[in-house]
Design a protein around this motif. Structure first.
Motif, mmCIF file in Angstrom:
data_model
loop_
_atom_site.group_PDB
_atom_site.id
_atom_site.type_symbol
_atom_site.label_atom_id
_atom_site.label_comp_id
_atom_site.label_asym_id
_atom_site.label_seq_id
_atom_site.Cartn_x
_atom_site.Cartn_y
_atom_site.Cartn_z
ATOM 1 N N PRO A 1 74.580 15.783 85.068
ATOM 2 C CA PRO A 1 75.575 16.798 84.445
ATOM 3 C C PRO A 1 76.120 16.552 83.451
ATOM 4 C CG PRO A 1 76.255 15.854 86.713
ATOM 5 C CD PRO A 1 74.813 14.882 86.187
ATOM 6 N N THR A 2 76.833 17.119 82.405
ATOM 7 C CA THR A 2 77.483 16.906 81.602
ATOM 8 C C THR A 2 78.769 16.935 82.242
ATOM 9 O OG1 THR A 2 76.159 17.503 79.811
ATOM 10 C CG2 THR A 2 78.110 17.622 79.361
ATOM 11 N N THR A 3 79.825 16.609 82.591
ATOM 12 C CA THR A 3 81.248 16.176 83.121
ATOM 13 C C THR A 3 83.028 16.560 82.439
ATOM 14 O OG1 THR A 3 81.186 13.775 83.135
ATOM 15 C CG2 THR A 3 79.584 14.943 85.041
ATOM 16 N N HIS A 4 81.881 16.326 81.006
ATOM 17 C CA HIS A 4 83.374 16.180 79.749
ATOM 18 C C HIS A 4 83.197 17.683 78.702
ATOM 19 C CE1 HIS A 4 83.971 12.463 81.252
ATOM 20 N NE2 HIS A 4 85.034 11.855 80.674
ATOM 21 N N ALA A 5 84.333 18.483 78.955
ATOM 22 C CA ALA A 5 84.140 19.220 77.443
ATOM 23 C C ALA A 5 85.137 19.461 76.578
ATOM 24 C CB ALA A 5 83.294 20.252 78.037
ATOM 25 N N ARG A 6 85.316 20.371 76.191
ATOM 26 C CA ARG A 6 86.662 20.926 75.284
ATOM 27 C C ARG A 6 86.367 22.094 75.132
ATOM 28 N NH1 ARG A 6 89.054 17.805 69.862
ATOM 29 N NH2 ARG A 6 89.042 14.997 70.627
ATOM 30 N N PHE A 7 87.864 22.664 75.465
ATOM 31 C CA PHE A 7 88.032 23.512 75.128
ATOM 32 C C PHE A 7 89.184 24.604 74.568
ATOM 33 C CE2 PHE A 7 86.182 23.375 79.168
ATOM 34 C CZ PHE A 7 85.143 24.384 79.654
ATOM 35 N N HIS A 8 89.194 25.347 73.811
ATOM 36 C CA HIS A 8 89.974 26.366 72.403
ATOM 37 C C HIS A 8 90.809 27.091 74.061
ATOM 38 C CE1 HIS A 8 92.454 26.350 69.334
ATOM 39 N NE2 HIS A 8 91.726 27.886 69.268
ATOM 40 N N VAL A 9 92.351 26.762 73.480
ATOM 41 C CA VAL A 9 93.049 27.797 73.958
ATOM 42 C C VAL A 9 93.790 28.624 72.653
ATOM 43 C CG1 VAL A 9 95.251 28.045 74.972
ATOM 44 C CG2 VAL A 9 93.701 26.314 75.602
ATOM 45 N N ALA A 10 93.121 29.964 72.473
ATOM 46 C CA ALA A 10 93.755 30.601 71.423
ATOM 47 C C ALA A 10 94.971 31.071 71.260
ATOM 48 C CB ALA A 10 92.545 31.562 71.618
ATOM 49 N N GLU A 11 96.112 30.904 72.383
ATOM 50 C CA GLU A 11 97.274 30.943 72.374
ATOM 51 C C GLU A 11 98.236 30.481 71.571
ATOM 52 O OE1 GLU A 11 100.866 32.155 76.529
ATOM 53 O OE2 GLU A 11 98.705 31.405 76.573
ATOM 54 N N PHE A 12 97.784 28.962 72.583
ATOM 55 C CA PHE A 12 98.459 28.324 71.601
ATOM 56 C C PHE A 12 97.860 26.991 70.204
ATOM 57 C CE2 PHE A 12 99.258 28.025 75.663
ATOM 58 C CZ PHE A 12 101.055 28.830 75.557
ATOM 59 N N ASP A 13 96.885 28.223 69.806
ATOM 60 C CA ASP A 13 95.729 27.406 68.654
ATOM 61 C C ASP A 13 95.498 25.899 68.770
ATOM 62 O OD1 ASP A 13 94.685 27.643 66.586
ATOM 63 O OD2 ASP A 13 95.177 27.522 65.166
ATOM 64 N N VAL A 14 94.682 24.983 70.233
ATOM 65 C CA VAL A 14 95.127 24.032 70.441
ATOM 66 C C VAL A 14 93.323 23.357 71.181
ATOM 67 C CG1 VAL A 14 96.279 21.809 71.232
ATOM 68 C CG2 VAL A 14 97.080 23.245 70.011
ATOM 69 N N ASP A 15 93.057 22.725 71.516
ATOM 70 C CA ASP A 15 92.063 21.990 71.949
ATOM 71 C C ASP A 15 92.337 21.257 73.263
ATOM 72 O OD1 ASP A 15 90.440 23.334 70.219
ATOM 73 O OD2 ASP A 15 89.310 21.393 69.525
ATOM 74 N N VAL A 16 92.023 21.528 74.443
ATOM 75 C CA VAL A 16 92.215 20.414 75.346
ATOM 76 C C VAL A 16 90.654 20.029 75.844
ATOM 77 C CG1 VAL A 16 94.422 21.867 76.366
ATOM 78 C CG2 VAL A 16 92.016 22.814 76.771
ATOM 79 N N GLU A 17 91.397 19.253 76.880
ATOM 80 C CA GLU A 17 89.938 18.173 77.506
ATOM 81 C C GLU A 17 89.799 18.435 78.843
ATOM 82 O OE1 GLU A 17 88.833 14.412 74.358
ATOM 83 O OE2 GLU A 17 90.293 14.254 76.333
ATOM 84 N N GLU A 18 88.629 18.305 79.379
ATOM 85 C CA GLU A 18 88.485 18.873 81.026
ATOM 86 C C GLU A 18 87.100 18.009 81.389
ATOM 87 O OE1 GLU A 18 89.927 22.521 82.456
ATOM 88 O OE2 GLU A 18 87.767 23.351 82.954
ATOM 89 N N GLU A 19 87.500 17.488 82.411
ATOM 90 C CA GLU A 19 86.785 16.306 83.669
ATOM 91 C C GLU A 19 86.140 17.058 84.714
ATOM 92 O OE1 GLU A 19 87.827 11.762 83.410
ATOM 93 O OE2 GLU A 19 89.085 12.547 81.307
ATOM 94 N N LEU A 20 84.980 16.931 85.278
ATOM 95 C CA LEU A 20 84.724 17.295 86.580
ATOM 96 C C LEU A 20 84.754 16.443 87.374
ATOM 97 C CD1 LEU A 20 81.839 19.481 85.346
ATOM 98 C CD2 LEU A 20 84.407 20.297 85.624
ATOM 99 N N LEU A 21 85.454 16.101 88.310
ATOM 100 C CA LEU A 21 85.637 15.164 89.124
ATOM 101 C C LEU A 21 84.754 15.590 90.738
ATOM 102 C CD1 LEU A 21 89.045 14.315 88.210
ATOM 103 C CD2 LEU A 21 86.775 13.292 86.845
ATOM 104 N N GLU A 22 84.417 14.388 91.452
ATOM 105 C CA GLU A 22 84.118 14.359 92.919
ATOM 106 C C GLU A 22 85.011 13.781 93.403
ATOM 107 O OE1 GLU A 22 80.040 15.844 92.327
ATOM 108 O OE2 GLU A 22 80.618 13.338 92.777
ATOM 109 N N LEU A 23 85.676 13.698 94.157
ATOM 110 C CA LEU A 23 87.416 13.160 95.046
ATOM 111 C C LEU A 23 87.471 12.655 96.318
ATOM 112 C CD1 LEU A 23 90.169 14.947 93.026
ATOM 113 C CD2 LEU A 23 88.942 12.541 91.806
ATOM 114 N N GLY A 24 87.355 11.383 96.435
ATOM 115 C CA GLY A 24 87.273 11.649 98.319
ATOM 116 C C GLY A 24 86.247 11.432 98.132
#
Length: 591
Positions: free
Chosen positions: A285-308
């Motif tokens: 799986p590809t577990t890291h990505a960037r998303f653009h938040v148009a409201e603030f014109d900023v990119d954020v990063e997101e990680e998919l995890l498996e906990l516990g």
């Protein structure tokens, strides 16, 4: 691969979508299936069923890609002002490209679509083999059903926002709504390979998508029959050699068009097919990505995890290149047994809004809920469980350790109860509880309620329009009399024994080592007062507990109205110091 699936990001055409990829345990597949989901609240209600469709197909030897449309659930934003249908067609193209990378050029790639997803799938120019269309609907009928449902529901909902069209948990501009309405009835199309499936037993269909989530129930026999359609010959269609149809230049079906797709993980570029099956053991799986938040014109990063130990799916959203920023952190808990994206995807949106302003956020799946549910669970189980409290607290602990930040927990309805019932040692030192109606601290009452919940009987009652008020028993009337006249201390004592619903019981636990704010819409606020919540608030305030209770007319219970969703995000923003919620919009409860 896992029959239960693994979360992965898929990228292409300048956007990122979220998907679950399911496959057989032996990693040998005879082709691929792309699942095109329903839309808005129907997608949430049908989530359990469509996950079981994917698992059943994986057991049958298919690799399955279960996507989330752009602008919904866990996927990225849809470009502002874009044609939603055109964007979703591109989403299908990304998923189809990933499927083709996995199985090679010769094995079939089929599609299964539900409701509006069936219409998007049926009108795609991609060279799918079979397209199984479950309960297909035209865009015009779909939009008419849900705009009419809002008007006819009888619920006290906030006014619709100016401009555009609202359906449950989604808002479209007039132009966007027109594009959805233009989707034809798939049953009237002559595209080769279309396999419409309409359940003869309409109760099966209603439990699939047409009820509140608490009444939804998957039907294994219907799911098995649906997946079996992939192996049946379809009139006018071969598997991956469907009869030729018109191909528009520049689409994925055009040989001159090259599509760059990422999401097949580390699958080998040359797929080896032996004995009619492909080996997909190299997929990751590809577990890291960037998303653009148009409201603030900023990119954020997101990680998919498996906990516990049980590998609970989780999503961690944070500012690009940073974790702790001094602005705090947030855990967002979903309502009912809904997936971790929250009330119709709102928590995924809010997590990215928070990260865009420096606040990392965590969303974690719970045991038995969303994609943490067992494959043998066909309906919602009791979500009011200490296991669920521990799952949310696990996410809070992970977030605090990763960022070093003080954690704010925010939850809606059941999610609010889970946040409130977290232990005093929890990393959640600030708690925001929206529209909670459960004031018992123990599990036993809720276990009995859900165990005895007869979905079929409820649907029959709804069908015959039976008036629940007429069935009020003498016990109900007696309870109302007791609630009004019993001395408060005795009322509280019974509440501590988990007999009646007493708000002070949960408020006292939530405020032992945390600052807690309770927000109620109109109906939930009335219920809080009926259960003598103001008396409990006054007692706890005198003891120095940090509790705020406020009535917010703009909130509907499930945050389906556009105004409610905007209001809920403002409340969470304010709890983290990112804004000030307008005082004139809140009626503070007198302590």
């Amino acid at each position: 691969m896992r029959i239960a699936g693994q979360a992965s990001f898929l990228t292409g055409h300048g956007r990122t979508i979220h998907a679950w990829v399911h496959g057989p345990d032996n990693d040998r597949v005879r082709g691929a299936v792309v699942i095109a989901p329903a839309l808005a609240r129907e997608e949430v209600v049908s989530h359990r069923s469509m996950r079981l469709v994917a698992a059943r197909a994986a057991e049958a030897g298919w690799v399955v890609i279960r996507v989330a449309w752009s602008g919904t659930s866990e996927s990225g934003e849809r470009p502002v002002g874009s044609n939603p249908v055109a964007v979703w067609q591109r989403d299908l193209e990304v998923a189809f490209g990933t499927a083709r990378e996995l199985v090679g050029p010769h094995l079939p790639v089929h599609g299964i679509g539900l409701r509006i997803g069936a219409a998007v799938l049926a009108t795609s120019e991609l060279p799918f083999g079979k397209r199984v269309l479950w309960e297909p609907v035209s865009g015009a009928i779909y939009m008419r059903q849900y705009t009419g449902l809002r008007r006819a529901s009888g619920l006290s909902l906030p006014p619709e926002v100016e401009g555009g069209v609202e359906i449950g948990g989604a808002h479209f501009t007039d132009a966007e709504a027109a594009a959805i309405r233009a989707l034809p009835d798939p049953r009237k199309l002559t595209t080769p390979g279309l396999v419409p499936v309409r359940e003869k037993d309409r109760t099966v269909a209603k439990k699939l998508y047409g009820v509140a989530a608490i009444y939804a129930k998957a039907t294994p026999s219907a799911i098995a029959a649906l997946v079996a359609r992939l192996d049946e010959p379809a009139a006018g269609a071969g598997d991956d050699d469907a009869a030729p149809r018109a191909v528009s230049p520049g689409t994925a079906a055009d040989p001159a068009h090259e599509t760059t797709v990422s999401g097949a993980g580390e699958a080998a570029s040359g797929v080896v097919v032996t004995g009619g099956t492909a080996d997909v053991s190299g997929w990751r799986p590809t577990t890291h990505a960037r998303f653009h938040v148009a409201e603030f014109d900023v990119d954020v990063e997101e990680e998919l995890l498996e906990l516990g130990e049980d590998l609970l799916p989780a999503t961690y959203t944070h500012p690009v290149g940073r974790h702790g920023t001094g602005a705090g952190a947030a855990v967002l808990a979903p309502p009912s047994a809904d997936p971790k994206d929250g009330p119709t995807g709102l928590w995924a949106v809010q997590a990215r809004r928070l990260a865009a302003r420096g606040v990392p956020a965590m969303r974690v799946e719970r045991h038995h809920c969303g994609d943490g549910a067992g494959l043998d669970e066909v309906k919602d189980i009791n979500p009011y469980k200490y296991q669920g409290v521990a799952d949310i607290d696990l996410g809070a602990s992970w977030l605090h350790e990763r960022t070093g930040e003080a954690v704010t927990g925010a939850g809606l309805c059941v999610g609010g109860w889970l946040v409130a019932m977290a232990p005093p040692t929890s990393a959640m030192t600030t708690r925001v509880v929206l529209n909670n109606v459960a004031w018992r601290a123990g599990e036993r009452y809720y276990e009995k309620l859900y165990r005895n919940w007869d979905v079929d009987a409820v649907l029959e009652q709804l069908r015959t329009m039976s008036d629940v008020e007429l069935n009020t028993t003498w016990r109900t009337r007696a309870k109302e009399l007791v609630r009004r006249r019993m001395p408060y201390r005795m009322w509280l004592l019974l509440g501590r024994c988990n007999i009646p619903n007493v708000p002070e019981v949960v408020m006292e636990h939530a405020s032992r080592n945390a600052e807690v704010s309770f927000y109620f819409g109109v109906e939930d606020g009335v219920f809080f007062e009926q259960e003598r919540g103001e008396e409990g608030l006054a007692r706890l305030t005198r003891r120095g507990r940090r509790i705020k209770v406020a009535h917010v007319p703009a909130l509907d219970h499930s945050l389906q109205a556009r105004a409610s969703r905007l209001t809920a995000m403002q409340i969470v923003d304010a709890a983290l110091g990112l804004s000030h919620y307008p005082a004139e919009e809140v009626a503070t409860c007198a302590a």
